[in-house]
Enzyme design. Sequence first.
Site, PDB file in Angstrom:
ATOM      1  N   ASP A  53      11.201  -0.253  -5.288  1.00 22.47           N
ATOM      2  CA  ASP A  53      11.263  -1.692  -5.586  1.00 22.47           C
ATOM      3  C   ASP A  53      10.368  -2.069  -6.757  1.00 22.47           C
ATOM      4  O   ASP A  53      10.781  -2.792  -7.655  1.00 22.47           O
ATOM      5  CB  ASP A  53      10.904  -2.530  -4.339  1.00 22.47           C
ATOM      6  CG  ASP A  53       9.580  -2.118  -3.678  1.00 22.47           C
ATOM      7  OD1 ASP A  53       8.946  -1.149  -4.140  1.00 22.47           O
ATOM      8  OD2 ASP A  53       9.189  -2.772  -2.696  1.00 22.47           O
ATOM      9  N   GLY A 100      10.760  -1.089   0.935  1.00 18.71           N
ATOM     10  CA  GLY A 100      10.964  -2.099  -0.100  1.00 18.71           C
ATOM     11  C   GLY A 100      12.236  -1.998  -0.907  1.00 18.71           C
ATOM     12  O   GLY A 100      12.772  -3.005  -1.359  1.00 18.71           O
ATOM     13  N   ARG A 126      11.463 -10.160   3.206  1.00 18.68           N
ATOM     14  CA  ARG A 126      12.369  -9.188   2.574  1.00 18.68           C
ATOM     15  C   ARG A 126      13.768  -9.777   2.397  1.00 18.68           C
ATOM     16  O   ARG A 126      14.502  -9.387   1.492  1.00 18.68           O
ATOM     17  CB  ARG A 126      12.464  -7.915   3.408  1.00 18.68           C
ATOM     18  CG  ARG A 126      11.178  -7.120   3.495  1.00 18.68           C
ATOM     19  CD  ARG A 126      11.478  -5.723   4.052  1.00 18.68           C
ATOM     20  NE  ARG A 126      10.285  -5.047   4.548  1.00 18.68           N
ATOM     21  CZ  ARG A 126       9.427  -4.354   3.789  1.00 18.68           C
ATOM     22  NH1 ARG A 126       9.645  -4.244   2.503  1.00 18.68           N
ATOM     23  NH2 ARG A 126       8.389  -3.759   4.325  1.00 18.68           N
ATOM     24  N   ASP A 135       3.577  -0.567  -9.270  1.00 16.97           N
ATOM     25  CA  ASP A 135       2.330  -1.334  -9.362  1.00 16.97           C
ATOM     26  C   ASP A 135       1.251  -0.390  -9.890  1.00 16.97           C
ATOM     27  O   ASP A 135       1.142  -0.200 -11.097  1.00 16.97           O
ATOM     28  CB  ASP A 135       2.024  -1.896  -7.965  1.00 16.97           C
ATOM     29  CG  ASP A 135       0.830  -2.838  -7.948  1.00 16.97           C
ATOM     30  OD1 ASP A 135       0.461  -3.343  -9.002  1.00 16.97           O
ATOM     31  OD2 ASP A 135       0.260  -3.083  -6.859  1.00 16.97           O
ATOM     32  N   LYS A 182       4.849  -3.827 -13.110  1.00 13.56           N
ATOM     33  CA  LYS A 182       3.739  -4.656 -13.594  1.00 13.56           C
ATOM     34  C   LYS A 182       3.049  -3.871 -14.699  1.00 13.56           C
ATOM     35  O   LYS A 182       2.176  -3.041 -14.413  1.00 13.56           O
ATOM     36  CB  LYS A 182       2.759  -4.964 -12.452  1.00 13.56           C
ATOM     37  CG  LYS A 182       3.359  -5.827 -11.350  1.00 13.56           C
ATOM     38  CD  LYS A 182       2.365  -6.058 -10.226  1.00 13.56           C
ATOM     39  CE  LYS A 182       2.945  -6.959  -9.146  1.00 13.56           C
ATOM     40  NZ  LYS A 182       2.118  -6.994  -7.926  1.00 13.56           N
ATOM     41  N   PHE A 238       1.614 -11.373  -7.046  1.00 14.05           N
ATOM     42  CA  PHE A 238       2.222 -10.765  -5.862  1.00 14.05           C
ATOM     43  C   PHE A 238       3.574 -11.417  -5.585  1.00 14.05           C
ATOM     44  O   PHE A 238       3.659 -12.625  -5.367  1.00 14.05           O
ATOM     45  CB  PHE A 238       1.311 -10.864  -4.638  1.00 14.05           C
ATOM     46  CG  PHE A 238       1.724  -9.900  -3.574  1.00 14.05           C
ATOM     47  CD1 PHE A 238       1.345  -8.560  -3.633  1.00 14.05           C
ATOM     48  CD2 PHE A 238       2.541 -10.315  -2.541  1.00 14.05           C
ATOM     49  CE1 PHE A 238       1.773  -7.654  -2.676  1.00 14.05           C
ATOM     50  CE2 PHE A 238       2.972  -9.412  -1.570  1.00 14.05           C
ATOM     51  CZ  PHE A 238       2.582  -8.081  -1.641  1.00 14.05           C
ATOM     52  N   VAL A 239       4.624 -10.615  -5.605  1.00 12.91           N
ATOM     53  CA  VAL A 239       5.985 -11.158  -5.459  1.00 12.91           C
ATOM     54  C   VAL A 239       6.630 -10.687  -4.163  1.00 12.91           C
ATOM     55  O   VAL A 239       6.317  -9.616  -3.655  1.00 12.91           O
ATOM     56  CB  VAL A 239       6.875 -10.774  -6.667  1.00 12.91           C
ATOM     57  CG1 VAL A 239       6.397 -11.449  -7.933  1.00 12.91           C
ATOM     58  CG2 VAL A 239       6.927  -9.262  -6.863  1.00 12.91           C
TER      59      VAL A 239
HETATM   60  P1  IMP Z   1       1.940   1.364  -6.028  1.00 16.89           P
HETATM   61  O1  IMP Z   1       1.868   2.624  -5.219  1.00 16.89           O
HETATM   62  O2  IMP Z   1       0.608   0.727  -6.233  1.00 16.89           O
HETATM   63  O3  IMP Z   1       2.722   1.517  -7.321  1.00 16.89           O
HETATM   64  O4  IMP Z   1       2.647   0.297  -5.128  1.00 16.89           O
HETATM   65  C1  IMP Z   1       3.954   0.384  -4.866  1.00 16.89           C
HETATM   66  C2  IMP Z   1       4.292  -0.240  -3.542  1.00 16.89           C
HETATM   67  O5  IMP Z   1       3.431  -1.340  -3.217  1.00 16.89           O
HETATM   68  C3  IMP Z   1       5.676  -0.803  -3.670  1.00 16.89           C
HETATM   69  O6  IMP Z   1       6.625   0.142  -3.227  1.00 16.89           O
HETATM   70  C4  IMP Z   1       5.603  -2.056  -2.816  1.00 16.89           C
HETATM   71  O7  IMP Z   1       5.983  -1.746  -1.505  1.00 16.89           O
HETATM   72  C5  IMP Z   1       4.154  -2.470  -2.824  1.00 16.89           C
HETATM   73  N1  IMP Z   1       3.893  -3.571  -3.806  1.00 16.89           N
HETATM   74  C6  IMP Z   1       3.217  -3.523  -4.967  1.00 16.89           C
HETATM   75  N2  IMP Z   1       3.175  -4.714  -5.590  1.00 16.89           N
HETATM   76  C7  IMP Z   1       3.863  -5.565  -4.795  1.00 16.89           C
HETATM   77  C8  IMP Z   1       4.203  -6.971  -4.880  1.00 16.89           C
HETATM   78  O8  IMP Z   1       3.882  -7.707  -5.836  1.00 16.89           O
HETATM   79  N3  IMP Z   1       4.925  -7.472  -3.840  1.00 16.89           N
HETATM   80  C9  IMP Z   1       5.315  -6.718  -2.780  1.00 16.89           C
HETATM   81  N4  IMP Z   1       5.036  -5.419  -2.659  1.00 16.89           N
HETATM   82  C10 IMP Z   1       4.315  -4.842  -3.652  1.00 16.89           C
HETATM   83 MG    MG Z   2       5.762  -2.975   0.637  1.00 17.34          MG
END
Ligand code: IMP
Ligand code: MG
Length: 184
Positions: free
Chosen positions: A102, A46, A167, A105, A133, A154-155
Amino acid sequence: MEADLERILIPRDRIAKRVKELGQEIAWTYEDDEDDGITIVTILSGAFIFVSDLIRQLPFRMKIGLITVSSYRGATTQAGGARISQDLNVQVAGRHVLLVDDILDTGGTLRLVRERLADAGAKSIRVCVLLRKPSKAPSDLNVEFVGFDIEDKFVVGYGLDYDDHYRNLPDIGILRPELYASSH
Ligand code: IMP
Ligand code: MG
């Protein structure tokens, strides 16, 4: 591709302006650390577009490292557990590390990679994310540099994917919810 978006959230010119500002903040922070060695560790896939723009705003010597994390997310937008699917390709022992991702979340990805870098003996670890977020990010997960705080939608675009698509969109947009494979 654009037809799959509900709307554009952050247009390319705003991204470019913010990336430039982040570059300045980061350059100030690392002003005195260049002699010790700075490594930018990028979380794939990402962050690849973001990091390529960001590092060209950074006027100091650096090494680039890559690590690939999979979130078991597949064709859904729900977060799963994170796991390292391709390990770090550089040595970071004794080096200042700036970890670039990127989006923050649930924080599972950053927690995992930060632990890996600490185990590998990094001298310092800071984190830079393009998006966060805040409604979901754990408050104890400290991130030094944030491009934009966004709502919990979701973006896609500018490196962010849905099922590995979108991408290459130059803007960041909200994906139309009816395109999700999972219920949301
Ligand atoms: P986390 O481990 O839950 O913080 O998620 C992080 C990973 O999930 C990021 O590196 C992204 O690849 C993916 N991700 C989380 N939210 C989004 C979104 O809104 N769009 C696209 N990818 C996301
Ligand atoms: Mg991803």
